[in-house]
Write a protein that holds these residues in place. Structure first.
Motif, PDB file in Angstrom:
ATOM      1  N   ASP A  23       0.830  -1.165  -0.025  1.00 30.69           N
ATOM      2  CA  ASP A  23       0.028  -0.042  -0.020  1.00 30.69           C
ATOM      3  C   ASP A  23       0.826   1.342  -0.062  1.00 30.69           C
ATOM      4  O   ASP A  23       0.549   2.348  -0.504  1.00 30.69           O
ATOM      5  N   MET A  24       2.130   1.153   0.331  1.00 29.16           N
ATOM      6  CA  MET A  24       2.887   2.263   0.579  1.00 29.16           C
ATOM      7  C   MET A  24       4.048   2.318  -0.795  1.00 29.16           C
ATOM      8  O   MET A  24       4.721   3.216  -0.721  1.00 29.16           O
ATOM      9  N   GLY A  25       3.700   1.401  -1.494  1.00 26.55           N
ATOM     10  CA  GLY A  25       4.809   1.322  -2.713  1.00 26.55           C
ATOM     11  C   GLY A  25       6.173   0.993  -2.553  1.00 26.55           C
ATOM     12  O   GLY A  25       6.946   1.105  -3.342  1.00 26.55           O
ATOM     13  N   ILE A  26       6.369   0.139  -1.183  1.00 26.88           N
ATOM     14  CA  ILE A  26       7.527  -0.334  -0.964  1.00 26.88           C
ATOM     15  C   ILE A  26       7.877  -1.582  -1.585  1.00 26.88           C
ATOM     16  O   ILE A  26       7.306  -2.596  -1.436  1.00 26.88           O
ATOM     17  N   PRO A  27       9.241  -1.708  -2.309  1.00 28.25           N
ATOM     18  CA  PRO A  27       9.518  -2.870  -2.929  1.00 28.25           C
ATOM     19  C   PRO A  27       9.724  -3.966  -2.036  1.00 28.25           C
ATOM     20  O   PRO A  27      10.302  -3.693  -0.965  1.00 28.25           O
ATOM     21  N   GLN A  28       9.550  -5.284  -2.497  1.00 28.53           N
ATOM     22  CA  GLN A  28       9.742  -6.533  -1.595  1.00 28.53           C
ATOM     23  C   GLN A  28      10.405  -7.412  -2.251  1.00 28.53           C
ATOM     24  O   GLN A  28      10.556  -7.723  -3.448  1.00 28.53           O
ATOM     25  N   LEU A  29      11.397  -8.264  -1.205  1.00 25.98           N
ATOM     26  CA  LEU A  29      12.054  -9.394  -1.755  1.00 25.98           C
ATOM     27  C   LEU A  29      12.042 -10.362  -0.645  1.00 25.98           C
ATOM     28  O   LEU A  29      11.482 -10.163   0.339  1.00 25.98           O
ATOM     29  N   ALA A  30      12.482 -11.537  -0.749  1.00 27.44           N
ATOM     30  CA  ALA A  30      12.719 -12.417   0.238  1.00 27.44           C
ATOM     31  C   ALA A  30      13.951 -13.234   0.362  1.00 27.44           C
ATOM     32  O   ALA A  30      14.410 -13.428  -0.844  1.00 27.44           O
ATOM     33  N   VAL A  31      14.290 -13.504   1.462  1.00 28.34           N
ATOM     34  CA  VAL A  31      15.621 -14.311   1.639  1.00 28.34           C
ATOM     35  C   VAL A  31      15.374 -15.667   2.555  1.00 28.34           C
ATOM     36  O   VAL A  31      14.729 -15.669   3.411  1.00 28.34           O
ATOM     37  N   ILE A  32      15.739 -16.689   1.801  1.00 31.35           N
ATOM     38  CA  ILE A  32      15.461 -17.972   2.513  1.00 31.35           C
ATOM     39  C   ILE A  32      16.866 -18.337   3.049  1.00 31.35           C
ATOM     40  O   ILE A  32      17.942 -18.538   2.343  1.00 31.35           O
ATOM     41  N   THR A  33      16.975 -18.433   4.392  1.00 34.61           N
ATOM     42  CA  THR A  33      18.340 -18.780   4.972  1.00 34.61           C
ATOM     43  C   THR A  33      18.458 -20.209   5.284  1.00 34.61           C
ATOM     44  O   THR A  33      17.478 -21.038   5.003  1.00 34.61           O
ATOM     45  N   LYS A  34      19.758 -20.624   5.922  1.00 31.28           N
ATOM     46  CA  LYS A  34      19.888 -22.110   6.356  1.00 31.28           C
ATOM     47  C   LYS A  34      19.494 -23.223   5.455  1.00 31.28           C
ATOM     48  O   LYS A  34      19.183 -24.058   5.444  1.00 31.28           O
ATOM     49  N   VAL A  35      20.088 -22.875   4.118  1.00 31.23           N
ATOM     50  CA  VAL A  35      19.926 -23.760   3.058  1.00 31.23           C
ATOM     51  C   VAL A  35      20.703 -25.083   3.320  1.00 31.23           C
ATOM     52  O   VAL A  35      20.440 -26.139   2.884  1.00 31.23           O
ATOM     53  N   ASP A  36      21.840 -24.842   3.994  1.00 29.89           N
ATOM     54  CA  ASP A  36      22.702 -25.917   4.408  1.00 29.89           C
ATOM     55  C   ASP A  36      22.133 -27.007   5.428  1.00 29.89           C
ATOM     56  O   ASP A  36      22.348 -27.915   5.118  1.00 29.89           O
ATOM     57  N   LYS A  37      21.102 -26.399   6.024  1.00 26.89           N
ATOM     58  CA  LYS A  37      20.588 -27.340   6.963  1.00 26.89           C
ATOM     59  C   LYS A  37      19.233 -28.006   6.483  1.00 26.89           C
ATOM     60  O   LYS A  37      18.987 -28.998   6.977  1.00 26.89           O
ATOM     61  N   ALA A  38      18.883 -27.394   5.311  1.00 23.01           N
ATOM     62  CA  ALA A  38      17.729 -28.172   4.610  1.00 23.01           C
ATOM     63  C   ALA A  38      17.826 -29.138   3.581  1.00 23.01           C
ATOM     64  O   ALA A  38      17.270 -30.042   3.016  1.00 23.01           O
ATOM     65  N   CYS A  39      19.069 -28.854   2.916  1.00 24.68           N
ATOM     66  CA  CYS A  39      19.500 -29.715   1.843  1.00 24.68           C
ATOM     67  C   CYS A  39      20.958 -30.330   1.892  1.00 24.68           C
ATOM     68  O   CYS A  39      21.770 -29.637   2.132  1.00 24.68           O
TER      69      CYS A  39
END
Length: 245
Positions: free
Chosen positions: A157-173
């Motif tokens: 609603d405020m026009g703020i751009p957004q991203l995502a970071v998925i951490t701990k990939v070494d613990k999941a794979c």
């Protein structure tokens, strides 16, 4: 989807699926990584906002406790300093975080310490980054997901751009743990990204896989590459937002 697969399977089937999911690799990475980190490192180190009303680029990290937000901040600092740092405190003993908690049922008011009713452009958030851990992402509660969606809607609603970071990939794979260069070849991690994208509505090209520096005492080029790619996109999105203002 992953939880449903395991729920309807027998124990031997679950074990077989685990082996396949956690070890299967694409023949080629589904996202190209730079062969040399220097360009991204120079870009991050030399960045200055093009909007003269802003002296800094403010990035808000949002995610559940234990997602690796403080560790990601430290990891970014480590990459830029070319040595392991610990500027953002983390609590390894109790597994808790020193970052602030978001409570939508108790929004900030004028009586809260540090409340600013009229922030300048330099004091406002310019990028929202959702941070989630790969190892517990398949069982992330609906409450947490809904809270993250609410924050995303407010930012939108405020026009703020957004991203995502998925951490701990070494613990999941397991393959990513063996060699961090396998992160964008892992079929399991690609499935996590696709499902997280569908769940929160963040485009796949705005979701980045990273391994934070936690036990290491020296930086590593392959780990740096993941962090720098995510950081560069945050800076680019934030600078576009400032420039459009």
């Amino acid at each position: 989807m992953l939880v449903k697969l395991f729920r309807n399977a027998s124990l031997p089937q679950c074990l077989s699926m685990c082996v396949l999911l956690f070890s299967a690799l694409f023949s080629q990475p589904w996202r190209a990584m730079p062969k040399d980190n220097q360009e991204n490192l120079d870009f991050a180190k030399s960045y200055q906002p093009r909007n003269k009303e802003a002296q800094h680029l403010r990035i808000l990290l949002n995610g559940p406790a234990g997602a690796g937000k403080s560790s990601f901040i430290n990891s970014v600092d480590s990459v830029l300093q070319r040595k392991i740092t610990g500027r953002a405190l983390t609590d390894a003993t109790f597994g808790s975080s020193f970052t602030r908690r978001f409570r939508p049922e108790h929004p900030l008011t004028e009586s809260d310490l540090g409340y600013n009713p009229s922030p300048t452009l330099d004091e406002k958030v310019q990028v929202l980054v959702s941070v989630v851990p790969a190892d517990t992402l398949p069982v992330l509660s609906d409450e947490i997901k809904n809270k993250m969606k609410d924050i995303r809607r407010t930012a939108s609603d405020m026009g703020i751009p957004q991203l995502a970071v998925i951490t701990k990939v070494d613990k999941a794979c397991r393959k990513a743990r063996q060699d961090v260069k396998n992160v964008y070849r892992s079929k399991y991690l690609k499935r996590l990204v696709d499902e997280f994208s569908a769940e929160l509505g963040i485009p796949v090209n705005c979701i980045f896989l990273v391994k934070n520096y936690e036990s290491e005492i020296k930086t590593n080029d392959d780990t740096d590459a993941l962090i720098l790619c995510a950081l560069r996109q945050m800076i680019s999105f934030g600078d576009d937002f400032l420039r459009n203002l």
